[in-house]
Design a protein around this motif. Structure first.
Motif, mmCIF file in Angstrom:
data_model
loop_
_atom_site.group_PDB
_atom_site.id
_atom_site.type_symbol
_atom_site.label_atom_id
_atom_site.label_comp_id
_atom_site.label_asym_id
_atom_site.label_seq_id
_atom_site.Cartn_x
_atom_site.Cartn_y
_atom_site.Cartn_z
ATOM 1 N N GLU A 81 21.019 119.414 69.815
ATOM 2 C CA GLU A 81 21.148 119.174 68.488
ATOM 3 C C GLU A 81 21.582 117.683 68.233
ATOM 4 O OE1 GLU A 81 24.172 121.663 66.242
ATOM 5 O OE2 GLU A 81 22.935 123.425 66.947
ATOM 6 N N LEU A 82 20.763 116.911 67.435
ATOM 7 C CA LEU A 82 20.516 115.363 67.431
ATOM 8 C C LEU A 82 20.264 115.134 65.885
ATOM 9 C CD1 LEU A 82 18.423 114.960 70.278
ATOM 10 C CD2 LEU A 82 20.896 114.579 70.593
ATOM 11 N N GLN A 83 20.405 113.736 65.720
ATOM 12 C CA GLN A 83 19.864 113.130 64.363
ATOM 13 C C GLN A 83 18.456 112.662 64.670
ATOM 14 O OE1 GLN A 83 23.656 110.907 63.734
ATOM 15 N NE2 GLN A 83 23.537 111.792 61.868
ATOM 16 N N TYR A 84 17.746 112.656 63.474
ATOM 17 C CA TYR A 84 16.261 112.091 63.522
ATOM 18 C C TYR A 84 16.537 110.775 63.023
ATOM 19 C CZ TYR A 84 11.528 111.094 61.804
ATOM 20 O OH TYR A 84 10.329 110.824 61.489
ATOM 21 N N PHE A 85 15.765 109.551 63.572
ATOM 22 C CA PHE A 85 15.678 108.469 63.032
ATOM 23 C C PHE A 85 14.327 107.947 63.255
ATOM 24 C CE2 PHE A 85 19.949 108.874 65.080
ATOM 25 C CZ PHE A 85 20.555 108.419 63.816
ATOM 26 N N LYS A 86 13.817 107.466 62.051
ATOM 27 C CA LYS A 86 12.277 106.708 61.968
ATOM 28 C C LYS A 86 12.404 105.471 62.517
ATOM 29 C CE LYS A 86 8.119 106.444 59.401
ATOM 30 N NZ LYS A 86 7.332 105.719 60.574
ATOM 31 N N LEU A 87 11.454 105.108 63.417
ATOM 32 C CA LEU A 87 11.430 103.668 64.116
ATOM 33 C C LEU A 87 10.345 103.062 63.659
ATOM 34 C CD1 LEU A 87 11.726 104.838 67.785
ATOM 35 C CD2 LEU A 87 13.490 103.691 66.396
ATOM 36 N N ASP A 88 10.602 101.788 62.911
ATOM 37 C CA ASP A 88 9.433 100.850 62.167
ATOM 38 C C ASP A 88 8.280 100.404 63.256
ATOM 39 O OD1 ASP A 88 10.512 101.496 59.663
ATOM 40 O OD2 ASP A 88 11.756 99.674 59.807
ATOM 41 N N GLU A 89 9.013 100.086 64.551
ATOM 42 C CA GLU A 89 8.125 99.623 65.297
ATOM 43 C C GLU A 89 6.882 100.350 66.218
ATOM 44 O OE1 GLU A 89 12.078 100.000 67.463
ATOM 45 O OE2 GLU A 89 11.643 99.718 65.690
ATOM 46 N N TYR A 90 7.228 101.471 65.881
ATOM 47 C CA TYR A 90 6.332 102.632 66.325
ATOM 48 C C TYR A 90 5.350 103.209 65.178
ATOM 49 C CZ TYR A 90 8.540 101.887 70.864
ATOM 50 O OH TYR A 90 9.260 101.358 71.887
ATOM 51 N N GLU A 91 4.203 103.697 65.345
ATOM 52 C CA GLU A 91 3.522 104.485 64.528
ATOM 53 C C GLU A 91 3.509 106.001 64.856
ATOM 54 O OE1 GLU A 91 -0.477 103.128 63.270
ATOM 55 O OE2 GLU A 91 0.421 101.041 63.229
ATOM 56 N N ASP A 92 3.557 106.297 66.370
ATOM 57 C CA ASP A 92 3.408 107.561 66.708
ATOM 58 C C ASP A 92 4.911 108.097 67.406
ATOM 59 O OD1 ASP A 92 3.260 105.785 68.806
ATOM 60 O OD2 ASP A 92 1.867 106.937 69.997
ATOM 61 N N LYS A 93 5.733 107.393 67.176
ATOM 62 C CA LYS A 93 7.124 107.877 68.114
ATOM 63 C C LYS A 93 8.405 107.637 67.097
ATOM 64 C CE LYS A 93 5.391 106.203 72.387
ATOM 65 N NZ LYS A 93 4.241 105.651 71.955
ATOM 66 N N PHE A 94 9.532 108.404 67.290
ATOM 67 C CA PHE A 94 10.409 108.482 66.479
ATOM 68 C C PHE A 94 11.658 108.192 67.454
ATOM 69 C CE2 PHE A 94 8.723 112.614 66.853
ATOM 70 C CZ PHE A 94 9.982 113.558 67.068
ATOM 71 N N SER A 95 12.919 108.394 67.006
ATOM 72 C CA SER A 95 14.237 108.533 67.913
ATOM 73 C C SER A 95 14.958 109.777 67.524
ATOM 74 C CB SER A 95 14.982 107.253 67.704
ATOM 75 O OG SER A 95 15.904 107.144 68.375
ATOM 76 N N VAL A 96 15.527 110.382 68.482
ATOM 77 C CA VAL A 96 16.487 111.379 68.441
ATOM 78 C C VAL A 96 17.454 110.863 69.187
ATOM 79 C CG1 VAL A 96 14.638 113.276 67.925
ATOM 80 C CG2 VAL A 96 15.515 112.917 70.232
ATOM 81 N N GLY A 97 18.880 111.172 68.571
ATOM 82 C CA GLY A 97 20.009 110.759 69.106
ATOM 83 C C GLY A 97 21.298 111.139 68.387
ATOM 84 N N VAL A 98 22.543 110.308 68.619
ATOM 85 C CA VAL A 98 23.539 110.531 68.105
ATOM 86 C C VAL A 98 24.294 109.368 68.001
ATOM 87 C CG1 VAL A 98 24.030 113.115 68.625
ATOM 88 C CG2 VAL A 98 24.790 111.144 70.306
ATOM 89 N N ILE A 99 25.104 109.154 67.038
ATOM 90 C CA ILE A 99 26.100 108.018 66.652
ATOM 91 C C ILE A 99 27.384 108.213 67.298
ATOM 92 C CG2 ILE A 99 26.958 106.254 65.118
ATOM 93 C CD1 ILE A 99 24.398 107.013 63.471
ATOM 94 N N ASP A 100 28.207 107.580 68.073
ATOM 95 C CA ASP A 100 29.112 107.754 68.713
ATOM 96 C C ASP A 100 30.066 106.369 68.697
ATOM 97 O OD1 ASP A 100 31.513 109.300 69.575
ATOM 98 O OD2 ASP A 100 31.075 108.967 71.709
ATOM 99 N N SER A 101 31.274 106.232 68.712
ATOM 100 C CA SER A 101 31.967 104.988 68.897
ATOM 101 C C SER A 101 32.059 104.435 70.398
ATOM 102 C CB SER A 101 33.453 105.154 68.318
ATOM 103 O OG SER A 101 34.095 104.086 68.390
#
Length: 168
Positions: A81-101
């Motif tokens: 279970e992650l969060q979705y993030f669109k990446l402006d520098e890629y047309e065919d890739k995105f990022s999945v991850g989590v934010i932590d301190s």
């Protein structure tokens, strides 16, 4: 002034200037040819320990582990279970991850991702919580001065997890 005294001052000045010019060059040469990597390795281990001591999110720790041990995860299926993030520098890739301190600041721990058909999912917005299942592969990433391998997940299944709305 005595010509011999003038000659001595000139020689001393040339020696001082020569040392000033050669010192940085000699330092660079001895550093470049140094065979001892122990301090660097110890420093890297201390950095890893510091990150792992401060990061408390289990998913962030899992992402760190995937980055550090890419060979062990390559061609293996993972589900998180992650969060979705669109990446402006890629047309065919995105990022999945989590934010932590980390070090008192919010930091994104993430993995690059792509779908099997290499199309960006359109039904997701940044920070959407998702359940993602996919296979970890490696992507060679080239920068101006170096190339390295990073994990990339080929996503097989991606679904949005609805979050409860908090009352303000």
């Amino acid at each position: 002034m005595n010509p011999n005294k003038k000659k001595r001052y000139t020689i001393i000045a040339l020696i001082v200037v020569g040392v000033m010019i050669l010192s940085p060059i000699l330092y660079m040469i001895t550093t470049a040819f140094s065979t001892s990597n122990t301090p660097k390795a110890e420093s890297e281990n201390q950095d890893k320990t510091a990150v792992e001591d401060e990061v408390t999110n289990e998913t962030a720790l899992k992402i760190i582990e995937i980055h550090e041990n890419l060979d062990e995860y390559k061609d293996k299926e993972v589900s998180m279970e992650l969060q979705y993030f669109k990446l402006d520098e890629y047309e065919d890739k995105f990022s999945v991850g989590v934010i932590d301190s980390y070090n008192g600041e919010d930091m994104l721990f993430n993995i690059l991702a792509k779908t099997e058909d290499e199309k960006i999912p359109e039904d997701f917005e940044n920070y959407d919580t998702i359940k993602v299942t996919g296979t970890i592969n490696e992507l060679e990433e080239t920068h101006e001065d170096h190339t390295h391998n990073v994990p990339i997940m080929t996503v097989k299944n991606l679904e949005k997890i609805e979050q409860e709305k908090k009352d303000d």
